[in-house]
Motif scaffolding. Structure first.
Motif, short mmCIF file in Angstrom:
data_model
loop_
_atom_site.label_atom_id
_atom_site.label_comp_id
_atom_site.label_asym_id
_atom_site.label_seq_id
_atom_site.Cartn_x
_atom_site.Cartn_y
_atom_site.Cartn_z
N THR A 1 -2.37 12.20 -0.87
CA THR A 1 -1.95 12.95 0.01
C THR A 1 -2.13 12.43 1.31
O THR A 1 -3.26 11.49 1.38
CB THR A 1 -2.07 14.10 -0.17
OG1 THR A 1 -1.23 14.90 0.74
CG2 THR A 1 -3.80 14.73 0.20
N SER A 2 -1.48 12.96 2.51
CA SER A 2 -1.92 12.40 3.72
C SER A 2 -3.25 13.18 4.13
O SER A 2 -3.59 14.33 4.04
CB SER A 2 -0.76 13.16 4.78
OG SER A 2 0.46 12.43 4.07
N ARG A 3 -3.82 12.33 4.83
CA ARG A 3 -5.08 13.11 5.54
C ARG A 3 -5.05 14.16 6.60
O ARG A 3 -5.71 15.16 6.60
CB ARG A 3 -6.43 12.00 5.97
CG ARG A 3 -7.75 12.59 5.98
CD ARG A 3 -8.39 11.82 7.19
NE ARG A 3 -7.62 12.32 8.37
CZ ARG A 3 -8.14 13.47 9.03
NH1 ARG A 3 -8.81 14.31 8.38
NH2 ARG A 3 -7.43 13.96 10.21
N ARG A 4 -4.02 13.68 7.45
CA ARG A 4 -3.63 14.67 8.44
C ARG A 4 -3.11 16.03 8.02
O ARG A 4 -3.32 17.26 8.48
CB ARG A 4 -2.95 14.17 9.52
CG ARG A 4 -3.58 12.89 10.45
CD ARG A 4 -2.42 12.39 11.32
NE ARG A 4 -3.18 11.58 12.21
CZ ARG A 4 -3.95 11.71 13.23
NH1 ARG A 4 -4.17 12.89 13.81
NH2 ARG A 4 -4.50 10.70 13.92
N ASP A 5 -2.16 16.06 6.97
CA ASP A 5 -1.41 17.00 6.63
C ASP A 5 -1.55 17.16 4.99
O ASP A 5 -0.57 16.58 4.18
CB ASP A 5 -0.03 17.42 6.91
CG ASP A 5 0.62 18.65 6.67
OD1 ASP A 5 -0.13 19.37 5.95
OD2 ASP A 5 1.50 18.84 7.38
N PRO A 6 -2.57 17.45 4.35
CA PRO A 6 -2.68 17.33 2.86
C PRO A 6 -1.82 18.23 1.91
O PRO A 6 -1.55 17.65 0.70
CB PRO A 6 -4.09 17.46 2.57
CG PRO A 6 -4.54 18.47 3.39
CD PRO A 6 -3.78 18.03 5.04
N ALA B 1 1.03 -1.22 -0.09
CA ALA B 1 -0.27 0.01 0.00
C ALA B 1 0.93 1.32 -0.09
O ALA B 1 0.45 2.28 -0.59
CB ALA B 1 -0.84 0.00 1.28
N THR B 2 1.81 1.19 0.74
CA THR B 2 2.91 2.64 1.05
C THR B 2 3.43 2.59 -0.52
O THR B 2 3.39 3.74 -0.80
CB THR B 2 3.90 2.02 1.79
OG1 THR B 2 3.51 1.87 3.17
CG2 THR B 2 5.11 3.50 1.91
N ASN C 1 5.49 7.56 4.74
CA ASN C 1 6.70 6.95 5.66
C ASN C 1 5.96 6.48 6.96
O ASN C 1 5.07 7.07 7.47
CB ASN C 1 7.66 7.84 5.89
CG ASN C 1 8.51 7.91 4.47
OD1 ASN C 1 8.53 7.35 3.65
ND2 ASN C 1 8.90 9.19 4.20
N ASP C 2 6.68 5.40 7.50
CA ASP C 2 6.19 4.85 9.00
C ASP C 2 4.94 4.38 8.89
O ASP C 2 4.36 4.54 10.15
CB ASP C 2 6.73 5.75 10.09
CG ASP C 2 8.10 6.17 9.82
OD1 ASP C 2 8.99 5.39 9.66
OD2 ASP C 2 8.57 7.41 10.18
#
Length: 219
Positions: A65-70, A41-42, A76-77
């Motif tokens: 993109t990241s949901r927490r910081d789009p 998935a990554t 990563n991680d």
């Protein structure tokens, strides 16, 4: 699902996980990730991560993109893993230039070319080239407008929720998902597809289902 910390200003985002009301399209995920699942998935998300185009002549960019910081995508991680779920976002950046602004700059560029060359008119190809150059220049000067749509994916159970009912956004999701994850695709769930997938119809039942048509149930 735990509810992640709220963004300081959600008004610039399309309705998603944190909204009081949400528009959701459900999908069945066709195919499966190769083990180890999180690594696969990554890799898929990173393969089509969003690329900023504010300093680029492109007029559109599409990616994960990241949901927490789009605006700072980071996969990563296993940061997108929440319990059994994968939570991330689809981001679509668009630059929209009003037609009147384009015409203004094209007319000015055409007038300058005529004055510089002493000619009375330009060929169709010359005008097209000028328009392309104007659009590229304008795209370099204006920022893109971001549209962010949240995604929840349960890889083990094979379902995915997409927090938008906009046709263009859903079609973009389906295309990008297939590009990102080899031999996988999304099947939108609505009564017809649910019946076809879940009810266990025999060939005769499937034939009847294919012949169904909408019926008026009220006057």
């Amino acid at each position: 699902l735990g509810r992640p910390a709220a963004r300081q200003d959600d008004t610039t985002f399309d309705m998603g996980i944190l909204s009081q009301t949400s528009a959701i399209v459900r999908y069945a995920v066709q195919g499966a990730l190769e083990p180890p699942v999180i690594d696969a998935a990554t890799a898929g998300l990173k393969s089509h991560v969003i690329v900023d185009i504010d300093d680029d002549p492109q007029d559109m960019s599409i990616g994960w993109t990241s949901r927490r910081d789009p605006f700072a995508p980071d996969f990563n991680d296993s940061s997108f893993v929440v319990g059994p779920y994968f939570i991330f976002s689809l981001r679509i950046d668009k630059k929209t230039i009003p037609p009147r602004i384009v015409k203004k700059h094209v007319d000015a560029a055409v007038a300058k070319r005529l004055a510089d060359t002493g000619r009375s008119h330009l060929s169709r190809q010359e005008k097209a080239d000028i328009r392309d150059a104007v659009l590229q220049n304008l795209c370099l000067r204006i920022p893109a407008s971001p549209h962010v749509y949240d995604v929840i994916w349960h890889p083990e159970d094979g379902w995915l929720w997409f927090f938008s009912t906009q046709k263009a956004a859903n079609e973009t999701l389906e295309t990008l998902f297939a590009k990102s994850f080899a031999n996988m695709s999304l099947l939108r769930l609505f009564p017809y597809t649910i019946a076809n997938l879940k009810v266990g119809l025999d060939d005769g039942g499937k034939d009847l289902l294919n012949r169904l048509a909408p019926a008026r149930i009220s006057e």
